[in-house]
Scaffold this active site. Structure first.
Site, PDB file in Angstrom:
ATOM      1  N   ASN A   1      48.573  27.604   7.049  1.00  0.00           N
ATOM      2  CA  ASN A   1      47.880  27.568   8.335  1.00  0.00           C
ATOM      3  C   ASN A   1      46.930  26.377   8.369  1.00  0.00           C
ATOM      4  O   ASN A   1      46.758  25.669   7.365  1.00  0.00           O
ATOM      5  CB  ASN A   1      47.117  28.884   8.552  1.00  0.00           C
ATOM      6  CG  ASN A   1      46.881  29.186  10.013  1.00  0.00           C
ATOM      7  OD1 ASN A   1      47.104  28.355  10.887  1.00  0.00           O
ATOM      8  ND2 ASN A   1      46.410  30.384  10.298  1.00  0.00           N
TER       9      ASN A   1
ATOM     10  N   GLN B   1      41.601  22.741  11.588  1.00  0.00           N
ATOM     11  CA  GLN B   1      41.648  22.129  12.918  1.00  0.00           C
ATOM     12  C   GLN B   1      40.375  22.364  13.712  1.00  0.00           C
ATOM     13  O   GLN B   1      40.141  21.713  14.730  1.00  0.00           O
ATOM     14  CB  GLN B   1      42.840  22.671  13.698  1.00  0.00           C
ATOM     15  CG  GLN B   1      42.702  24.137  14.097  1.00  0.00           C
ATOM     16  CD  GLN B   1      43.933  24.706  14.753  1.00  0.00           C
ATOM     17  OE1 GLN B   1      44.959  24.881  14.106  1.00  0.00           O
ATOM     18  NE2 GLN B   1      43.841  24.988  16.046  1.00  0.00           N
TER      19      GLN B   1
ATOM     20  N   CYS C   1      47.010  22.612  16.564  1.00  0.00           N
ATOM     21  CA  CYS C   1      47.827  23.166  15.486  1.00  0.00           C
ATOM     22  C   CYS C   1      49.188  22.482  15.412  1.00  0.00           C
ATOM     23  O   CYS C   1      49.757  22.307  14.336  1.00  0.00           O
ATOM     24  CB  CYS C   1      47.998  24.667  15.663  1.00  0.00           C
ATOM     25  SG  CYS C   1      48.661  25.154  17.278  1.00  0.00           S
TER      26      CYS C   1
ATOM     27  N   HIS D   1      51.011  29.440  18.625  1.00  0.00           N
ATOM     28  CA  HIS D   1      50.391  28.791  17.468  1.00  0.00           C
ATOM     29  C   HIS D   1      51.483  28.126  16.638  1.00  0.00           C
ATOM     30  O   HIS D   1      52.631  28.582  16.622  1.00  0.00           O
ATOM     31  CB  HIS D   1      49.637  29.829  16.638  1.00  0.00           C
ATOM     32  CG  HIS D   1      48.822  29.259  15.520  1.00  0.00           C
ATOM     33  ND1 HIS D   1      47.960  28.200  15.700  1.00  0.00           N
ATOM     34  CD2 HIS D   1      48.733  29.589  14.190  1.00  0.00           C
ATOM     35  CE1 HIS D   1      47.366  27.920  14.544  1.00  0.00           C
ATOM     36  NE2 HIS D   1      47.833  28.741  13.619  1.00  0.00           N
TER      37      HIS D   1
END
Length: 424
Positions: A287, A126, A132, A267
């Site tokens: 992630n 990102q 996110c 997050h």
């Protein structure tokens, strides 16, 4: 006492591998890091040394996970938090849209990894955009689309960042539920290839918005219960919110992450499976910080940790999309753009008049930008999100919220804007 211990560990570590500057130079080369000035480089070296000490101290303890000098080792913890997070919760109380998951099969496998089923796209990055939430949402949709249709499509986070503006705020943060609802209302979402990621918010491309390649029917919010979350992950990849702002999370390398960490969510990530190692249960978490973080972009986070909220709050904001219907037929690529009865430009270009008389255009040129603004000098064009032509300075500008103008950060002069004029 703590700072003295950190300094001592740092000094002892550097004796083994060389001076701080030598380690830093090697790290810069490995990660392709350059700095604008010697002053900036000296500052980054100081930050690097502090992170080095933190890593060395943690790894000297008997922990279930290790840290490393990864690509974020030259960032202060504050810089890291402000650039890499982006889950935004509405003001309390927050009412979630869907609350009841469907009945799932009671017999669960002891472990599952949706990567092995081909239901997970490669790890994405990102960058400094706090989107996110978009990566988590598209990851969940990519997974269920593969499970239902057999096709793995990498979907467009940029479409969500640019176009999902009812509740979400692009690079300033958002929430997966809202992203799912946007895609349902829009009738689908475009692919990453067709609407690629730009690491910043831009004007919504309405042409791409109409390319609905993958659809979903609905979505489900998982109750704050680890057993319910386990059932959901056994069925498909699941979006979750976590607290990702701990310093140990910034420099995580491998192993089962056990905290400590807050349960204040900031997050968004994607659970793609679960398993156990040496009697310790864990989640497999994807992630969106690139493959050079963690285990090629993944982290194992402890499961069955005892608290109802789960490690870093992982049980508290889980959701996933529902898909039962096939995707619509893929639309054909756009055809040529017609300037007049006798002249056209290629798909993705804009017709701009080069010569006119009494309002009638006699000669056309093609600007290599979609929905571009043609400048009055009849020689240049500007992108739709920087629509003001400053012909004197050769720049494209836009009006920002306070009424002033700013130069585009991507292309600062006309010579790069048109991307190839073609006369017709």
């Amino acid at each position: 006492m703590r700072s003295k211990l950190l300094s001592l560990i740092l000094v002892m570590s550097l004796v083994l591998v060389g001076s701080a500057s030598q380690v830093f130079e090697k790290w810069c080369k490995e990660h392709g890091k350059t700095y604008s000035s010697e002053e900036e480089k000296r500052y980054r070296l100081k930050v690097f040394e502090e992170n080095y000490g933190f890593v060395a101290q943690h790894n000297n303890n008997n922990s279930t996970y290790t840290l490393s000098l990864n690509a974020f080792a030259d960032l202060t913890h504050h810089e890291f938090k402000t650039s890499r997070l982006g889950l935004s919760l509405p003001p309390s109380p927050f009412r979630r849209f869907k609350r009841t998951p469907p009945n799932q099969h009671p017999r669960l496998p002891s472990q599952i990894d949706w990567r092995q089923s081909g239901a997970v796209t490669p790890v994405k990055d990102q960058g400094s955009c706090g989107a996110c939430w978009a990566f988590s949402a598209t990851g969940a949709i990519e997974g269920i689309n593969k499970i239902v249709t057999g096709s793995l499509e990498s979907l467009s986070e940029q479409e969500l960042i640019d176009c999902d503006r009812s509740y979400n705020s692009g690079c300033e943060g958002g929430l997966m539920d809202y992203a799912y609802q946007f895609i349902i209302d829009n009738g689908g979402i475009d692919t990453e290839d067709d609407y690629p990621y730009q690491v910043r918010q831009r004007t919504c491309n309405k042409d791409k918005l109409r390319r609905r390649v993958v659809t979903i029917d609905d979505y489900v919010d998982v109750p704050m219960n680890e057993e319910e979350l386990l059932k959901a992950v056994a069925t498909q990849p699941v979006s979750v919110g976590i607290c990702g702002s701990e310093r140990a999370f910034q420099l995580y390398s491998k192993g089962i992450f056990t905290g400590p960490c807050s349960t204040a969510l900031d997050h968004a990530v994607l659970i793609v499976g679960y398993g156990s190692e040496n009697g310790v249960d864990y989640w497999i978490v994807k992630n969106s910080w690139g493959k050079y973080w963690g285990m090629n972009g993944y982290i194992h986070m402890i499961r069955n940790s005892g608290g109802s909220e789960g490690i870093c709050g992982i049980n508290t904001l889980a959701s996933y999309p529902i898909k039962t219907k096939p995707n619509p037929p893929v639309p054909p690529p756009p055809g040529p753009v017609r300037c007049n009865l006798f002249t056209h430009c290629s798909a993705g270009e804009t017709c701009c008049c080069a010569k006119s008389f009494l309002g009638i255009c006699f000669s056309w040129k093609c600007c290599g930008l979609t929905s571009a603004v043609c400048c009055k000098d009849k020689r240049h064009c500007c992108p739709q999100d920087y629509p003001i032509c400053d012909t004197g300075k050769g720049q494209c500008l836009k009006i920002i919220a306070n009424g002033t103008m700013t130069i585009t950060s991507e292309n600062k002069d006309f010579s790069h804007q048109p991307r190839g004029w073609t006369s017709h």
